[in-house]
Every structure is written in structure tokens, then in C-alpha cells.
Write a protein that holds these residues in place. Structure first.
Motif, PDB file in Angstrom:
ATOM      1  N   UNK A 149      46.368  33.195  20.457  1.00 37.25           N
ATOM      2  CA  UNK A 149      45.275  34.115  20.749  1.00 37.25           C
ATOM      3  C   UNK A 149      45.575  34.965  21.962  1.00 37.25           C
ATOM      4  N   UNK A 150      44.532  35.340  22.680  1.00 42.53           N
ATOM      5  CA  UNK A 150      44.643  36.165  23.879  1.00 42.53           C
ATOM      6  C   UNK A 150      44.127  35.392  25.082  1.00 42.53           C
ATOM      7  N   UNK A 151      44.829  35.511  26.211  1.00 39.18           N
ATOM      8  CA  UNK A 151      44.421  34.821  27.428  1.00 39.18           C
ATOM      9  C   UNK A 151      44.256  35.800  28.575  1.00 39.18           C
ATOM     10  N   UNK A 152      43.315  35.452  29.458  1.00 40.13           N
ATOM     11  CA  UNK A 152      43.123  36.139  30.730  1.00 40.13           C
ATOM     12  C   UNK A 152      43.394  35.085  31.784  1.00 40.13           C
ATOM     13  N   UNK A 153      44.585  35.133  32.391  1.00 38.77           N
ATOM     14  CA  UNK A 153      44.989  34.066  33.316  1.00 38.77           C
ATOM     15  C   UNK A 153      45.156  32.780  32.533  1.00 38.77           C
ATOM     16  N   UNK A 155      42.488  31.383  30.962  1.00 37.63           N
ATOM     17  CA  UNK A 155      41.340  31.308  30.061  1.00 37.63           C
ATOM     18  C   UNK A 155      41.659  31.923  28.702  1.00 37.63           C
ATOM     19  N   UNK A 156      41.454  31.132  27.650  1.00 38.37           N
ATOM     20  CA  UNK A 156      41.602  31.625  26.285  1.00 38.37           C
ATOM     21  C   UNK A 156      40.345  32.434  25.959  1.00 38.37           C
ATOM     22  N   UNK A 157      40.508  33.723  25.692  1.00 42.52           N
ATOM     23  CA  UNK A 157      39.339  34.568  25.430  1.00 42.52           C
ATOM     24  C   UNK A 157      39.181  34.899  23.947  1.00 42.52           C
ATOM     25  N   UNK A 158      40.271  34.869  23.193  1.00 45.89           N
ATOM     26  CA  UNK A 158      40.238  35.007  21.739  1.00 45.89           C
ATOM     27  C   UNK A 158      41.168  33.932  21.222  1.00 45.89           C
TER      28      UNK A 158
END
Length: 192
Positions: A149-153, A155-158
Motif C-alpha cells: 500500500x502507501x505509507x506516510x512515515x 503509518x500505513x494510509x492505504x
């Protein structure tokens, strides 16, 4: 029948005859996304009903009672379930006498019309493909995250089980990192 499964997601393919419906049920411990592929259907809750057309998709939080009814012939839909646990079901109402009963112990056999997804298949007017980053082509397609998925730092956001448009996923990937090992299911119209 079981269309695809990994450790994060199970995808079930359902064919519902006109006028028939799934039980009014919930999944206490998993998120479900319903994606309509062919026909017209109604997604009902305890108090509301939403019409569905091909490529409509609805995210159902854990514990939300829902039922899908075919209002036309040839209704085929995918249920994306996270985490994969078909026995996580509580039936509230069912016209087939299954109220309060667990999921059936048998699953309809696969046919050539509805194959188990390995890499690519066609259902109705749609091509369904498993793809990886770098191979995302059709911005108009619907996508479901199968792994990664997609991460911000940190944190998995998607993540697995999330469903949306490929255009939005690609837009978000411009600002957030794509996890290593990310795989997506994509659904796009067949080219004439």
C-alpha cells in the motif's frame, strides 16, 4: 466462490439471480468492499437502500448490517474482505432459512465463466488483473490493494482491502511512499 486470497485479503465472486438477495448480515471483525461488475443491484442496510451500477463500490465497516439484491439479470459482484475470514458472519434476516446460522460449508465450484484469479481474467465487460507498481496504466480503472500500500512515515494510509480509483491511488503515490511488495487488483473496461 473464492476468486482470490492471500494472507491479508479474500475476494469472493458472487452471482445473484434477479430478485434474489444475500442475507441481511454483518461481519463483526472485518471490513468488506462490494464492487458491482455486471447488472444492477441494491445495497440495503437496516434503514437505507443504495442503487448500484457497474463499477459501483461501497466500503462496509465491521458490524454494518447489509444485503445485496439483484434488480436485473446477470448480477455479478466482488466482495473484498479484510482480514480473510469467511466464518466472520452474523445473519439478522434471511429468506432462505439461514438466520442465525454460520456460512455454508460448501462453496460453488468455479467455472470457466468465473475463474480463480491468478494474474488476469475477464468478467462481463471488464478485465481484472493483478499488477505491481510501475505497471499501473489505466487511470480510469478501479483498484483494490492486495498487499502493501502507501505509507506516510511509519503509518500505513492505504493498505490491504482498500478500494478506490487508480487515479486517486496514483495521485496519493506522488506524496506518499509505495510499500515494497505492493500488489493491486485492477478492474478496467475491455478495449473494443
Amino acid at each position: 466462490y473464492l476468486f482470490y486470497e492471500n494472507e491479508f485479503v479474500a475476494i469472493w465472486c458472487l452471482h445473484i439471480n434477479k430478485g434474489e438477495a444475500t442475507s441481511l448480515h454483518c461481519h463483526p471483525n472485518k471490513k468488506t468492499v462490494i464492487i458491482l461488475l455486471t447488472g444492477e443491484a441494491e445495497l440495503s442496510f437496516l434503514n437505507d437502500t443504495i442503487p448500484m451500477k457497474p463499477l459501483s463500490r461501497h466500503i462496509l465497516r465491521p458490524g454494518l448490517f447489509h444485503s445485496t439484491k439483484a434488480v436485473s439479470n446477470d448480477v455479478v459482484l466482488l466482495e473484498v474482505e479484510t482480514p480473510p475470514n469467511k466464518e466472520d458472519i452474523v445473519r439478522f434476516d434471511d429468506k432462505y432459512g439461514r438466520k442465525g446460522k454460520p456460512i455454508e460449508s460448501t462453496v460453488t465450484s468455479m467455472t470457466s465463466s468465473y475463474p480463480f484469479l491468478v494474474n488476469r481474467c475477464e468478467i462481463g465487460n471488464y478485465e481484472i488483473t493483478i499488477t505491481r507498481p510501475g505497471n499501473f496504466v489505466d487511470r480510469d480503472s478501479v483498484m483494490a490493494v492486495l498487499s502493501g500500500g502507501l505509507v506516510a512515515g511509519d503509518d500505513l494510509i492505504v493498505g490491504p482491502g482498500d478500494v478506490g480509483s487508480m487515479a486517486n491511488f496514483l495521485r496519493l503515490s506522488e506524496s506518499f511512499n509505495i510499500c515494497e511488495g505492493t500488489e493491486l487488483l485492477t478492474i478496467c473496461a475491455l478495449k473494443p
